[in-house]
Design a protein around this motif. Structure first.
Motif, PDB file in Angstrom:
ATOM      1  N   GLN A  55       0.973  -1.207  -0.027  1.00 52.31           N
ATOM      2  CA  GLN A  55      -0.154   0.102   0.077  1.00 52.31           C
ATOM      3  C   GLN A  55       0.728   1.090  -0.003  1.00 52.31           C
ATOM      4  O   GLN A  55       0.639   2.350  -0.335  1.00 52.31           O
ATOM      5  N   GLU A  56       2.042   1.076   0.519  1.00 49.83           N
ATOM      6  CA  GLU A  56       2.916   2.537   0.528  1.00 49.83           C
ATOM      7  C   GLU A  56       4.381   2.132  -0.128  1.00 49.83           C
ATOM      8  O   GLU A  56       4.859   1.156   0.248  1.00 49.83           O
ATOM      9  N   LEU A  57       4.892   3.089  -0.861  1.00 48.46           N
ATOM     10  CA  LEU A  57       5.893   3.235  -1.615  1.00 48.46           C
ATOM     11  C   LEU A  57       6.623   4.127  -1.054  1.00 48.46           C
ATOM     12  O   LEU A  57       6.348   5.573  -0.947  1.00 48.46           O
ATOM     13  N   THR A  58       7.941   3.868  -0.614  1.00 45.79           N
ATOM     14  CA  THR A  58       8.909   4.970   0.002  1.00 45.79           C
ATOM     15  C   THR A  58       9.878   5.050  -0.901  1.00 45.79           C
ATOM     16  O   THR A  58      10.611   4.094  -1.321  1.00 45.79           O
ATOM     17  N   LEU A  59      10.236   6.547  -1.380  1.00 46.25           N
ATOM     18  CA  LEU A  59      11.263   6.667  -2.326  1.00 46.25           C
ATOM     19  C   LEU A  59      12.462   7.426  -1.400  1.00 46.25           C
ATOM     20  O   LEU A  59      12.030   8.347  -0.663  1.00 46.25           O
ATOM     21  N   HIS A  60      13.576   6.801  -1.732  1.00 41.45           N
ATOM     22  CA  HIS A  60      14.805   7.415  -1.025  1.00 41.45           C
ATOM     23  C   HIS A  60      15.623   8.015  -1.758  1.00 41.45           C
ATOM     24  O   HIS A  60      16.012   7.599  -2.635  1.00 41.45           O
ATOM     25  N   ILE A  61      15.945   9.650  -1.631  1.00 40.38           N
ATOM     26  CA  ILE A  61      16.504  10.321  -2.435  1.00 40.38           C
ATOM     27  C   ILE A  61      18.010  10.593  -1.717  1.00 40.38           C
ATOM     28  O   ILE A  61      17.919  11.069  -0.552  1.00 40.38           O
ATOM     29  N   ARG A  62      19.089  10.463  -2.400  1.00 36.57           N
ATOM     30  CA  ARG A  62      20.397  10.496  -1.785  1.00 36.57           C
ATOM     31  C   ARG A  62      21.073  11.616  -2.533  1.00 36.57           C
ATOM     32  O   ARG A  62      21.063  11.074  -4.021  1.00 36.57           O
ATOM     33  N   GLY A  63      21.945  12.443  -2.526  1.00 32.70           N
ATOM     34  CA  GLY A  63      22.633  13.424  -3.036  1.00 32.70           C
ATOM     35  C   GLY A  63      21.778  14.544  -3.893  1.00 32.70           C
ATOM     36  O   GLY A  63      20.813  14.758  -3.226  1.00 32.70           O
ATOM     37  N   ARG A  64      22.203  15.015  -4.674  1.00 30.71           N
ATOM     38  CA  ARG A  64      21.420  16.045  -5.415  1.00 30.71           C
ATOM     39  C   ARG A  64      20.211  15.524  -6.222  1.00 30.71           C
ATOM     40  O   ARG A  64      20.103  14.592  -6.780  1.00 30.71           O
ATOM     41  N   PHE A  65      19.028  16.200  -5.703  1.00 27.73           N
ATOM     42  CA  PHE A  65      17.820  15.772  -6.488  1.00 27.73           C
ATOM     43  C   PHE A  65      17.629  17.096  -7.402  1.00 27.73           C
ATOM     44  O   PHE A  65      17.199  18.064  -7.379  1.00 27.73           O
ATOM     45  N   ASP A  66      17.758  16.808  -8.862  1.00 27.76           N
ATOM     46  CA  ASP A  66      17.868  17.876  -9.951  1.00 27.76           C
ATOM     47  C   ASP A  66      17.549  17.021 -11.147  1.00 27.76           C
ATOM     48  O   ASP A  66      17.114  15.980 -11.093  1.00 27.76           O
ATOM     49  N   PHE A  67      17.542  17.843 -12.160  1.00 24.27           N
ATOM     50  CA  PHE A  67      16.896  17.162 -13.384  1.00 24.27           C
ATOM     51  C   PHE A  67      17.890  16.071 -13.793  1.00 24.27           C
ATOM     52  O   PHE A  67      17.184  15.047 -14.597  1.00 24.27           O
ATOM     53  N   ASN A  68      19.070  15.652 -13.601  1.00 22.78           N
ATOM     54  CA  ASN A  68      19.665  14.340 -13.737  1.00 22.78           C
ATOM     55  C   ASN A  68      18.913  13.262 -13.143  1.00 22.78           C
ATOM     56  O   ASN A  68      19.373  12.112 -13.525  1.00 22.78           O
ATOM     57  N   SER A  69      18.208  13.585 -12.201  1.00 24.86           N
ATOM     58  CA  SER A  69      17.367  12.371 -11.289  1.00 24.86           C
ATOM     59  C   SER A  69      16.119  12.239 -12.140  1.00 24.86           C
ATOM     60  O   SER A  69      15.441  11.074 -11.681  1.00 24.86           O
ATOM     61  N   HIS A  70      15.729  12.964 -13.080  1.00 26.78           N
ATOM     62  CA  HIS A  70      14.208  12.828 -13.663  1.00 26.78           C
ATOM     63  C   HIS A  70      13.883  11.337 -14.056  1.00 26.78           C
ATOM     64  O   HIS A  70      12.834  10.793 -13.356  1.00 26.78           O
ATOM     65  N   GLN A  71      14.603  10.466 -14.853  1.00 27.12           N
ATOM     66  CA  GLN A  71      14.184   9.207 -15.255  1.00 27.12           C
ATOM     67  C   GLN A  71      14.319   8.196 -14.023  1.00 27.12           C
ATOM     68  O   GLN A  71      13.316   7.450 -13.749  1.00 27.12           O
ATOM     69  N   ALA A  72      15.400   8.393 -13.337  1.00 24.60           N
ATOM     70  CA  ALA A  72      15.390   7.471 -12.044  1.00 24.60           C
ATOM     71  C   ALA A  72      14.264   7.467 -11.169  1.00 24.60           C
ATOM     72  O   ALA A  72      13.864   6.657 -10.545  1.00 24.60           O
ATOM     73  N   PHE A  73      13.898   8.728 -10.826  1.00 19.84           N
ATOM     74  CA  PHE A  73      12.960   9.123  -9.817  1.00 19.84           C
ATOM     75  C   PHE A  73      11.570   8.515 -10.680  1.00 19.84           C
ATOM     76  O   PHE A  73      10.738   8.026  -9.809  1.00 19.84           O
ATOM     77  N   ARG A  74      11.445   8.860 -11.714  1.00 24.30           N
ATOM     78  CA  ARG A  74       9.694   8.331 -12.328  1.00 24.30           C
ATOM     79  C   ARG A  74      10.132   6.847 -12.323  1.00 24.30           C
ATOM     80  O   ARG A  74       8.830   6.171 -12.014  1.00 24.30           O
ATOM     81  N   ASP A  75      10.924   6.241 -12.720  1.00 24.27           N
ATOM     82  CA  ASP A  75      11.140   4.704 -12.567  1.00 24.27           C
ATOM     83  C   ASP A  75      10.716   4.097 -11.322  1.00 24.27           C
ATOM     84  O   ASP A  75      10.389   3.077 -11.160  1.00 24.27           O
ATOM     85  N   ALA A  76      11.312   4.901 -10.426  1.00 24.35           N
ATOM     86  CA  ALA A  76      11.155   4.313  -8.992  1.00 24.35           C
ATOM     87  C   ALA A  76       9.638   4.206  -8.634  1.00 24.35           C
ATOM     88  O   ALA A  76       9.252   3.187  -7.900  1.00 24.35           O
TER      89      ALA A  76
END
Length: 101
Positions: free
Chosen positions: A12-33
């Motif tokens: 029921q719950e998805l946790t997304l863990h962000i490490r480092g710079r959260f910027d445009f370069n993270s877009h695909q990885a974030f969406r995939d997650a």
């Protein structure tokens, strides 16, 4: 930048863990997650405890997650925000769109 995700035992719950710079370069990885769970999650938690930087692209990605999760009915919490991240979220009035812990 590293983005990992963890689905709760009940799915029921998805946790997304962000490490480092959260910027445009993270877009695909974030969406995939969050897309890889195929809409199973009803609640989302974005753990920003490891985020060292957040820019307008990251704000846009959070808004895309909100849309994916149901827009105004979305249940999304942003947790473990350091002072700098919290300031960016506050200036952007994200406390009106997300629960910020």
């Amino acid at each position: 930048m590293t983005i990992t995700s963890t689905l709760s035992a009940d799915g029921q719950e998805l946790t997304l863990h962000i490490r480092g710079r959260f910027d445009f370069n993270s877009h695909q990885a974030f969406r995939d997650a969050y897309q890889r769970v195929n809409g199973l999650a009803r609640r989302y938690v974005v753990d920003l405890g490891g985020a060292t930087y957040l820019d307008s692209s990251a704000l846009g990605m959070l808004l895309l997650l909100r849309d994916h999760a149901g827009g105004d009915n979305a249940q999304i919490r942003l947790i473990n925000c350091n002072a700098d991240v919290r300031k960016v979220l506050s200036i952007s009035n994200f406390q009106q769109l997300f629960v910020i812990d």
